[in-house]
Design a protein around this motif. Structure first.
Motif, mmCIF file in Angstrom:
data_model
loop_
_atom_site.group_PDB
_atom_site.id
_atom_site.type_symbol
_atom_site.label_atom_id
_atom_site.label_comp_id
_atom_site.label_asym_id
_atom_site.label_seq_id
_atom_site.Cartn_x
_atom_site.Cartn_y
_atom_site.Cartn_z
ATOM 1 N N PHE A 237 2.099 -10.714 -1.942
ATOM 2 C CA PHE A 237 1.753 -9.991 -0.721
ATOM 3 C C PHE A 237 2.413 -8.620 -0.668
ATOM 4 C CE2 PHE A 237 1.124 -14.452 0.999
ATOM 5 C CZ PHE A 237 -0.263 -14.379 0.922
ATOM 6 N N GLU A 238 3.630 -8.503 -1.166
ATOM 7 C CA GLU A 238 4.287 -7.197 -1.218
ATOM 8 C C GLU A 238 3.524 -6.242 -2.137
ATOM 9 O OE1 GLU A 238 8.244 -8.136 -2.405
ATOM 10 O OE2 GLU A 238 8.721 -9.164 -0.524
ATOM 11 N N THR A 239 3.050 -6.769 -3.261
ATOM 12 C CA THR A 239 2.257 -5.952 -4.185
ATOM 13 C C THR A 239 0.970 -5.474 -3.522
ATOM 14 O OG1 THR A 239 3.118 -7.127 -6.126
ATOM 15 C CG2 THR A 239 1.033 -5.948 -6.394
ATOM 16 N N LEU A 240 0.293 -6.388 -2.830
ATOM 17 C CA LEU A 240 -0.962 -6.027 -2.171
ATOM 18 C C LEU A 240 -0.734 -5.007 -1.054
ATOM 19 C CD1 LEU A 240 -2.644 -9.549 -1.926
ATOM 20 C CD2 LEU A 240 -3.178 -7.719 -3.550
ATOM 21 N N GLU A 241 0.336 -5.185 -0.292
ATOM 22 C CA GLU A 241 0.628 -4.238 0.790
ATOM 23 C C GLU A 241 0.901 -2.840 0.235
ATOM 24 O OE1 GLU A 241 3.677 -5.473 3.480
ATOM 25 O OE2 GLU A 241 2.798 -7.461 3.798
ATOM 26 N N ASN A 242 1.650 -2.773 -0.848
ATOM 27 C CA ASN A 242 1.950 -1.466 -1.457
ATOM 28 C C ASN A 242 0.688 -0.788 -1.949
ATOM 29 O OD1 ASN A 242 4.690 -1.735 -0.992
ATOM 30 N ND2 ASN A 242 5.122 -2.649 -2.991
ATOM 31 N N GLU A 243 -0.203 -1.582 -2.573
ATOM 32 C CA GLU A 243 -1.445 -1.003 -3.080
ATOM 33 C C GLU A 243 -2.347 -0.554 -1.936
ATOM 34 O OE1 GLU A 243 -5.065 -2.139 -6.219
ATOM 35 O OE2 GLU A 243 -3.260 -3.404 -6.093
ATOM 36 N N LEU A 244 -2.382 -1.330 -0.860
ATOM 37 C CA LEU A 244 -3.174 -0.935 0.304
ATOM 38 C C LEU A 244 -2.664 0.364 0.914
ATOM 39 C CD1 LEU A 244 -3.890 -4.269 2.224
ATOM 40 C CD2 LEU A 244 -5.587 -2.516 1.689
ATOM 41 N N SER A 245 -1.356 0.508 0.972
ATOM 42 C CA SER A 245 -0.789 1.699 1.607
ATOM 43 C C SER A 245 -1.030 2.961 0.788
ATOM 44 C CB SER A 245 0.717 1.507 1.838
ATOM 45 O OG SER A 245 1.401 1.417 0.599
ATOM 46 N N THR A 246 -1.136 2.820 -0.528
ATOM 47 C CA THR A 246 -1.319 3.992 -1.387
ATOM 48 C C THR A 246 -2.781 4.269 -1.710
ATOM 49 O OG1 THR A 246 -0.969 2.623 -3.357
ATOM 50 C CG2 THR A 246 0.951 3.738 -2.433
ATOM 51 N N LYS A 247 -3.607 3.216 -1.819
ATOM 52 C CA LYS A 247 -4.994 3.396 -2.248
ATOM 53 C C LYS A 247 -6.025 3.070 -1.171
ATOM 54 C CE LYS A 247 -3.882 2.268 -7.080
ATOM 55 N NZ LYS A 247 -4.198 1.368 -8.243
ATOM 56 N N GLY A 248 -5.590 2.429 -0.091
ATOM 57 C CA GLY A 248 -6.537 2.081 0.965
ATOM 58 C C GLY A 248 -7.244 0.764 0.743
ATOM 59 N N LYS A 249 -7.097 0.193 -0.425
ATOM 60 C CA LYS A 249 -7.648 -1.129 -0.734
ATOM 61 C C LYS A 249 -6.835 -1.728 -1.877
ATOM 62 C CE LYS A 249 -11.806 0.271 -1.384
ATOM 63 N NZ LYS A 249 -13.270 0.277 -1.715
ATOM 64 N N ALA A 250 -6.965 -3.048 -2.059
ATOM 65 C CA ALA A 250 -6.162 -3.714 -3.088
ATOM 66 C C ALA A 250 -6.954 -4.834 -3.723
ATOM 67 C CB ALA A 250 -4.872 -4.258 -2.478
ATOM 68 N N GLY A 251 -6.979 -4.864 -5.054
ATOM 69 C CA GLY A 251 -7.659 -5.935 -5.765
ATOM 70 C C GLY A 251 -6.798 -7.195 -5.763
ATOM 71 N N LEU A 252 -7.378 -8.307 -5.337
ATOM 72 C CA LEU A 252 -6.623 -9.556 -5.254
ATOM 73 C C LEU A 252 -6.485 -10.259 -6.597
ATOM 74 C CD1 LEU A 252 -5.343 -11.941 -3.594
ATOM 75 C CD2 LEU A 252 -7.670 -12.862 -3.458
#
Length: 530
Positions: free
Chosen positions: A206-221
């Motif tokens: 979840f920390e990885t996904l949150e970081n990716e969302l904050s930088t890219k606007g979306k995150a691959g699960l």
């Protein structure tokens, strides 16, 4: 795993419900502070049903009419090749079966199953596509399961160290009982590590996904889930963090290549149709191309499973054979199951919307709060909606879609509408999503009904949930082929929802396709409203 009998090998977990395994992080007790939450969407689709569906199939009123199994296999080579093109490209799996049900006016019929020539030279099967006929595939007194894990073909044993591993053994074979006992031992001996290590590994996810969302606007699960799943399995079952070993973060990548060489005859990768059918479905890829990758995985498991290998020798299995089986059970069955099922489950929950998310969050947080902030097996048993959502996800899109069995003797199989004579030696095949979405058993069978399995009537339907190569109301044993890790898979699926909704109020996704399961992109993760 899975387009065939690929079951997540089931190691029956002895997880007593009274066990109080609380979360730990870095060897310290982990507790969760619970505060009220608020829903985060105004328009909410009605995904939660009110009445429970009928709990049992219609009572048989009279003897069913006898009918010859309809359908044929076509000309040698030509028929199987044409059916393969229909299955993969011209129609796709669902339409392939639906069109033949309509043509024959029967859920039991003859056809060919891929890959056909020149990988399997006898692709002829009798298909079972309803909830009444399908369970015959689990009855090992009537069907043999030898070398049928992947269906009408078997991958080279060069991919498994020269051994026929547990998934390919029939219960009548001596090594079946020994190897399944070993899997039960593995799960039982490490049961206290499952909850805390899941928390650790998926908190990292979840920390990885949150970081990716904050930088890219979306995150691959999917890729992140693969890494979390492998880390979790290694830490919980073998007590080792892969990143502290020579393997590093390469585990999921190596497994992906190795699984491709086993399942390529059953997969669509998105290559040009003519090229893909020729390369992937007509000839076997040479195992030598992944030999070095497999050896790295083997070395990792051999070096980190000493106590399990000691137990194997006591049972009468060589350390080498045991290690190849541990690798297969962990990487193909367990990792493969999580790889496919977690994204699929989140797809259905994501589509259901914020009302269901809010209800899950309220239920989960309320129970954990009243349990002093601890996540335990006993606490999760008090979450009926969460448990129902997991079962409904397993029903509507089982991670292992196909099962096979060869008739041990002449027999009669019944669908809802007719009876059919089957001859000894005939290969039976079931496409499970049709059986678990049988409208004569499940009301609103094509819909995701989150509370389907709540209450007395809902619980009666669990016998028709078949994802584990057996009924949900039955248990794996050394005498059957039900997934040894049946309880393990249900447990970790519940843990995913508990972790998710302790942390977030709601989430939004985009769904794409992948060779195995759904490709999920997260577009929003709404932190819990504390």
């Amino acid at each position: 795993m899975a387009s065939t009998s690929l079951s997540l090998p089931s190691l029956k977990l002895q997880f007593p419900s009274h066990t109080s395994s609380s979360y730990r992080k870095n060897s310290s007790s982990h507790r969760v502070s619970i505060r009220p939450i608020q829903a985060s969407v105004s328009e909410i689709p009605p995904y939660i049903s009110s009445p429970s569906p009928s709990s049992s199939p219609p009572v048989k009123q009279a003897k069913l009419p006898a009918r010859k199994v309809p359908g044929d296999y076509g000309l040698p080579l030509v028929g199987p090749w044409k059916d393969r093109l229909d299955y993969f490209y011209n129609q796709g799996k669902n339409e392939y079966f639906k069109s033949r049900i309509q043509k024959h006016q029967s859920t039991v019929f003859r056809t060919n199953m891929p890959p056909g020539p020149f990988i399997s030279f006898n692709p002829n099967v009798v298909v079972l596509l309803d909830g009444k006929s399908f369970p015959i595939l689990f009855d090992v007194s009537k069907v043999e399961k030898k070398d049928l894990f992947t269906g009408t073909f078997m991958p080279s044993t060069d991919l498994t160290g020269g051994y026929r591993v547990l998934s390919y053994l029939d219960p009548s074979e001596p090594n079946h009982a020994k190897l399944k006992k070993l899997m039960f031992y593995l799960l039982s001996s490490r049961r206290n590590e499952v909850i805390p290590e899941f928390h650790n590994s998926y908190s990292e996810l979840f920390e990885t996904l949150e970081n990716e969302l904050s930088t890219k606007g979306k995150a691959g699960l999917n890729a992140a889930n693969d890494q979390a799943a492998f880390n979790f399995l290694a830490r919980s079952l073998y007590g080792i963090n892969p990143q502290d070993t020579e393997l590093g973060t390469d585990g999921p990548k190596l497994i992906g290549k190795w699984v491709l060489f086993q399942l390529h005859p059953l997969l669509i990768l998105g290559l040009p149709k003519v090229l893909e059918d020729l390369v992937m479905h007509t000839f076997r890829l040479p195992p030598a191309l992944v030999k070095k990758d497999y050896q790295r995985l083997y070395n990792f498991f051999y070096e980190n499973s000493t106590s399990v290998l000691d137990e194997a020798e006591k049972i009468g299995i060589s350390r080498e054979e045991a290690c190849h089986n541990l690798l297969f059970a962990t990487c193909f069955n367990s990792f493969g199951g999580i790889k496919i099922f977690f994204p699929n489950m989140l797809k259905w929950i994501g589509r259901a919307g914020a009302k269901l998310h809010s209800q899950l969050a309220q239920e989960i947080r309320s129970v954990i709060s009243s349990n002093s902030g601890k996540v335990t097996m006993a606490a999760m048993e008090k979450m009926p909606l969460m448990k129902s959502v997991v079962y409904e996800s397993l029903r509507i899109e089982p991670p292992v879609a196909s099962q096979y069995g060869r008739a041990k003797h002449d027999m009669v199989i019944e669908s809802h509408d007719a009876s059919f004579e089957i001859k000894e030696g005939e290969l039976l095949y079931g496409f499970q999503p049709f059986a678990t979405k049988d409208p004569k058993i499940f009301d609103r069978s094509e819909e995701f009904v989150a509370d389907r399995f709540i209450g007395e009537e809902g619980e009666k339907l669990l016998k028709h949930v078949l994802w584990s190569n057996g009924s949900e109301t039955e248990n794996p044993s050394i005498n059957n082929k039900q997934c040894a890790g049946k309880d393990f898979v249900v447990l970790v699926s519940r843990l995913l929802l508990v972790e998710l909704f302790l942390r977030y109020d709601s989430f939004e996704i985009e769904v794409g396709a992948s060779p195995l399961g759904a490709a999920i992109t997260l577009t929003s993760l709404r932190r819990a409203s504390f």
